[in-house]
Design a protein around this motif. Structure first.
Motif, PDB file in Angstrom:
ATOM      1  N   LEU A  52       6.984  28.570 -26.399  1.00  0.00           N
ATOM      2  CA  LEU A  52       6.125  28.311 -27.547  1.00  0.00           C
ATOM      3  C   LEU A  52       5.253  27.083 -27.294  1.00  0.00           C
ATOM      4  O   LEU A  52       4.065  27.077 -27.619  1.00  0.00           O
ATOM      5  N   ALA A  53       5.820  26.062 -26.665  1.00  0.00           N
ATOM      6  CA  ALA A  53       5.047  24.858 -26.343  1.00  0.00           C
ATOM      7  C   ALA A  53       3.931  25.178 -25.359  1.00  0.00           C
ATOM      8  O   ALA A  53       2.809  24.676 -25.487  1.00  0.00           O
ATOM      9  N   ASN A  54       4.209  26.031 -24.377  1.00  0.00           N
ATOM     10  CA  ASN A  54       3.183  26.431 -23.407  1.00  0.00           C
ATOM     11  C   ASN A  54       2.020  27.142 -24.084  1.00  0.00           C
ATOM     12  O   ASN A  54       0.863  26.917 -23.733  1.00  0.00           O
ATOM     13  N   ALA A  55       2.324  27.999 -25.034  1.00  0.00           N
ATOM     14  CA  ALA A  55       1.264  28.723 -25.746  1.00  0.00           C
ATOM     15  C   ALA A  55       0.359  27.746 -26.486  1.00  0.00           C
ATOM     16  O   ALA A  55      -0.869  27.878 -26.457  1.00  0.00           O
ATOM     17  N   TYR A  56       0.940  26.759 -27.132  1.00  0.00           N
ATOM     18  CA  TYR A  56       0.126  25.781 -27.847  1.00  0.00           C
ATOM     19  C   TYR A  56      -0.592  24.829 -26.905  1.00  0.00           C
ATOM     20  O   TYR A  56      -1.684  24.356 -27.202  1.00  0.00           O
ATOM     21  N   ALA A  57       0.009  24.547 -25.762  1.00  0.00           N
ATOM     22  CA  ALA A  57      -0.653  23.681 -24.777  1.00  0.00           C
ATOM     23  C   ALA A  57      -1.953  24.329 -24.306  1.00  0.00           C
ATOM     24  O   ALA A  57      -2.968  23.647 -24.131  1.00  0.00           O
ATOM     25  N   ARG A  58      -1.940  25.634 -24.126  1.00  0.00           N
ATOM     26  CA  ARG A  58      -3.157  26.339 -23.704  1.00  0.00           C
ATOM     27  C   ARG A  58      -4.262  26.231 -24.755  1.00  0.00           C
ATOM     28  O   ARG A  58      -5.427  26.055 -24.430  1.00  0.00           O
ATOM     29  N   SER A  59      -3.888  26.330 -26.023  1.00  0.00           N
ATOM     30  CA  SER A  59      -4.916  26.235 -27.070  1.00  0.00           C
ATOM     31  C   SER A  59      -5.505  24.826 -27.122  1.00  0.00           C
ATOM     32  O   SER A  59      -6.712  24.667 -27.311  1.00  0.00           O
ATOM     33  N   ILE A  60      -4.700  23.817 -26.931  1.00  0.00           N
ATOM     34  CA  ILE A  60      -5.219  22.447 -26.913  1.00  0.00           C
ATOM     35  C   ILE A  60      -6.077  22.221 -25.674  1.00  0.00           C
ATOM     36  O   ILE A  60      -7.106  21.556 -25.732  1.00  0.00           O
ATOM     37  N   GLN A  61      -5.662  22.808 -24.570  1.00  0.00           N
ATOM     38  CA  GLN A  61      -6.450  22.705 -23.340  1.00  0.00           C
ATOM     39  C   GLN A  61      -7.837  23.311 -23.531  1.00  0.00           C
ATOM     40  O   GLN A  61      -8.824  22.776 -23.033  1.00  0.00           O
ATOM     41  N   ALA A  98       7.740  16.760 -33.390  1.00  0.00           N
ATOM     42  CA  ALA A  98       6.774  15.738 -32.998  1.00  0.00           C
ATOM     43  C   ALA A  98       5.884  16.248 -31.876  1.00  0.00           C
ATOM     44  O   ALA A  98       6.319  17.059 -31.050  1.00  0.00           O
ATOM     45  N   VAL A  99       4.659  15.772 -31.865  1.00  0.00           N
ATOM     46  CA  VAL A  99       3.703  16.102 -30.818  1.00  0.00           C
ATOM     47  C   VAL A  99       2.980  14.816 -30.447  1.00  0.00           C
ATOM     48  O   VAL A  99       2.575  14.048 -31.327  1.00  0.00           O
ATOM     49  N   SER A 100       2.838  14.585 -29.155  1.00  0.00           N
ATOM     50  CA  SER A 100       2.028  13.445 -28.723  1.00  0.00           C
ATOM     51  C   SER A 100       1.154  13.886 -27.559  1.00  0.00           C
ATOM     52  O   SER A 100       1.552  14.722 -26.753  1.00  0.00           O
ATOM     53  N   ILE A 101      -0.034  13.328 -27.523  1.00  0.00           N
ATOM     54  CA  ILE A 101      -0.963  13.605 -26.427  1.00  0.00           C
ATOM     55  C   ILE A 101      -1.422  12.265 -25.870  1.00  0.00           C
ATOM     56  O   ILE A 101      -1.930  11.417 -26.616  1.00  0.00           O
ATOM     57  N   ASP A 102      -1.180  12.077 -24.594  1.00  0.00           N
ATOM     58  CA  ASP A 102      -1.641  10.882 -23.890  1.00  0.00           C
ATOM     59  C   ASP A 102      -2.743  11.317 -22.943  1.00  0.00           C
ATOM     60  O   ASP A 102      -2.474  11.993 -21.942  1.00  0.00           O
ATOM     61  N   PHE A 103      -3.980  10.955 -23.275  1.00  0.00           N
ATOM     62  CA  PHE A 103      -5.121  11.348 -22.456  1.00  0.00           C
ATOM     63  C   PHE A 103      -5.286  10.409 -21.272  1.00  0.00           C
ATOM     64  O   PHE A 103      -4.969   9.227 -21.344  1.00  0.00           O
ATOM     65  N   ALA A 104      -5.781  10.985 -20.186  1.00  0.00           N
ATOM     66  CA  ALA A 104      -6.045  10.216 -18.966  1.00  0.00           C
ATOM     67  C   ALA A 104      -7.351   9.444 -19.135  1.00  0.00           C
ATOM     68  O   ALA A 104      -8.186   9.806 -19.967  1.00  0.00           O
ATOM     69  N   ASN A 124      12.856  18.459 -25.787  1.00  0.00           N
ATOM     70  CA  ASN A 124      11.594  17.828 -25.400  1.00  0.00           C
ATOM     71  C   ASN A 124      10.955  18.546 -24.223  1.00  0.00           C
ATOM     72  O   ASN A 124      11.622  18.870 -23.248  1.00  0.00           O
ATOM     73  N   ASN A 125       9.663  18.777 -24.341  1.00  0.00           N
ATOM     74  CA  ASN A 125       8.880  19.427 -23.295  1.00  0.00           C
ATOM     75  C   ASN A 125       7.614  18.609 -23.066  1.00  0.00           C
ATOM     76  O   ASN A 125       6.931  18.246 -24.020  1.00  0.00           O
ATOM     77  N   ALA A 126       7.315  18.350 -21.811  1.00  0.00           N
ATOM     78  CA  ALA A 126       6.085  17.644 -21.457  1.00  0.00           C
ATOM     79  C   ALA A 126       5.283  18.539 -20.531  1.00  0.00           C
ATOM     80  O   ALA A 126       5.828  19.127 -19.594  1.00  0.00           O
ATOM     81  N   MET A 127       3.990  18.658 -20.828  1.00  0.00           N
ATOM     82  CA  MET A 127       3.112  19.522 -20.032  1.00  0.00           C
ATOM     83  C   MET A 127       1.808  18.808 -19.733  1.00  0.00           C
ATOM     84  O   MET A 127       1.230  18.200 -20.635  1.00  0.00           O
ATOM     85  N   PRO A 128       1.342  18.909 -18.502  1.00  0.00           N
ATOM     86  CA  PRO A 128       0.028  18.332 -18.194  1.00  0.00           C
ATOM     87  C   PRO A 128      -1.079  19.212 -18.759  1.00  0.00           C
ATOM     88  O   PRO A 128      -0.940  20.426 -18.839  1.00  0.00           O
ATOM     89  N   LEU A 137      -6.951  16.427 -14.238  1.00  0.00           N
ATOM     90  CA  LEU A 137      -5.959  16.112 -15.261  1.00  0.00           C
ATOM     91  C   LEU A 137      -6.650  15.415 -16.429  1.00  0.00           C
ATOM     92  O   LEU A 137      -7.324  14.405 -16.256  1.00  0.00           O
ATOM     93  N   VAL A 138      -6.484  15.981 -17.615  1.00  0.00           N
ATOM     94  CA  VAL A 138      -7.090  15.423 -18.817  1.00  0.00           C
ATOM     95  C   VAL A 138      -6.087  14.558 -19.561  1.00  0.00           C
ATOM     96  O   VAL A 138      -6.429  13.541 -20.148  1.00  0.00           O
ATOM     97  N   GLY A 139      -4.828  14.963 -19.528  1.00  0.00           N
ATOM     98  CA  GLY A 139      -3.799  14.211 -20.238  1.00  0.00           C
ATOM     99  C   GLY A 139      -2.455  14.922 -20.171  1.00  0.00           C
ATOM    100  O   GLY A 139      -2.294  15.914 -19.459  1.00  0.00           O
ATOM    101  N   ASN A 140      -1.498  14.395 -20.918  1.00  0.00           N
ATOM    102  CA  ASN A 140      -0.158  14.985 -20.995  1.00  0.00           C
ATOM    103  C   ASN A 140       0.180  15.284 -22.450  1.00  0.00           C
ATOM    104  O   ASN A 140      -0.031  14.438 -23.327  1.00  0.00           O
ATOM    105  N   LEU A 141       0.693  16.472 -22.664  1.00  0.00           N
ATOM    106  CA  LEU A 141       1.120  16.904 -23.988  1.00  0.00           C
ATOM    107  C   LEU A 141       2.638  16.859 -24.024  1.00  0.00           C
ATOM    108  O   LEU A 141       3.303  17.447 -23.166  1.00  0.00           O
ATOM    109  N   SER A 142       3.206  16.140 -24.987  1.00  0.00           N
ATOM    110  CA  SER A 142       4.662  16.078 -25.160  1.00  0.00           C
ATOM    111  C   SER A 142       5.009  16.695 -26.502  1.00  0.00           C
ATOM    112  O   SER A 142       4.484  16.289 -27.542  1.00  0.00           O
ATOM    113  N   LEU A 143       5.891  17.685 -26.460  1.00  0.00           N
ATOM    114  CA  LEU A 143       6.307  18.385 -27.676  1.00  0.00           C
ATOM    115  C   LEU A 143       7.808  18.222 -27.857  1.00  0.00           C
ATOM    116  O   LEU A 143       8.583  18.426 -26.923  1.00  0.00           O
ATOM    117  N   SER A 144       8.208  17.870 -29.048  1.00  0.00           N
ATOM    118  CA  SER A 144       9.621  17.809 -29.391  1.00  0.00           C
ATOM    119  C   SER A 144       9.928  19.007 -30.269  1.00  0.00           C
ATOM    120  O   SER A 144       9.519  19.056 -31.430  1.00  0.00           O
TER     121      SER A 144
END
Length: 188
Positions: A52-61, A98-104, A124-128, A137-144
């Motif tokens: 589920l986190a991967n699916a949302y990571a793609r939409s944010i990407q 929780a969701v956090s995005i740390d941009f490069a 917890n899942n972290a995805m670039p 690399l634009v940033g890192n997405l961390s999903l709890s």
């Protein structure tokens, strides 16, 4: 009369064997739950949360890649807000806590965190996040992921497991009772 009273006080070997078997079965069932089923359920819940986190990571990407000059932080916050609103239909519990995005660099000023970041039982899942156009690399997405995945599967499996274990112990108890009745009738 004394011999009859002494025979009744002696432990019945069949009863003792069945009691030991029932105790062994209960211990094996508990070990099976703790060492096999519980870790497997945790792993399945983590896999579900990761998918589920991967699916949302793609939409944010996709949102990140729309504007090569800057970031549409409002669109990103809206997408993250939708993620935090996604709930389990049976319990009403949110899938993500929780969701956090740390941009490069140079976009690091747009980094943010939303939701309950102090969740100890979360998955917890972290995805670039990569720019699909050039692969940078634009940033890192961390999903709890909240433990709702794990709790739902655990509760269903535990109820089923307890019913089957109780049924097996009841069958063993009925077998012991039938054998003791047979033994009583044969000695009479």
């Amino acid at each position: 009369m004394n011999t009859l009273a002494r025979q009744k006080r002696r432990p019945d070997p069949i009863a003792l064997v069945f009691a030991v078997l029932m105790l062994a079965l209960a211990v094996l069932a508990a070990l099976d739950w703790l060492l096999v089923l519980e870790p497997r359920l945790r792993s399945e819940a983590d896999t579900t949360a990761r998918a589920l986190a991967n699916a949302y990571a793609r939409s944010i990407q996709q949102i990140v890649s729309h504007d090569p000059e800057g970031l549409d932080t409002d669109a990103i916050r809206d997408a993250v807000g939708e993620m935090l609103e996604l709930t389990d239909s049976q319990t009403g519990s949110p899938f993500f806590s929780a969701v956090s995005i740390d941009f490069a660099p140079p976009r690091q000023t747009a980094s943010f965190r939303m939701g309950d970041v102090e969740c100890d039982s979360c998955l917890n899942n972290a995805m670039p996040l990569f720019d699909p156009r050039n692969g940078t690399l634009v940033g890192n997405l961390s999903l709890s992921g909240s433990p709702v995945f794990y709790q739902a599967m655990r509760d269903d499996a535990r109820n089923s497991f307890l019913i089957w274990t109780a049924g097996l112990l009841a069958l063993m108890r009925m077998g012991w009772w039938a054998l003791s009745r047979y033994q009583t009738h044969s000695t009479e």
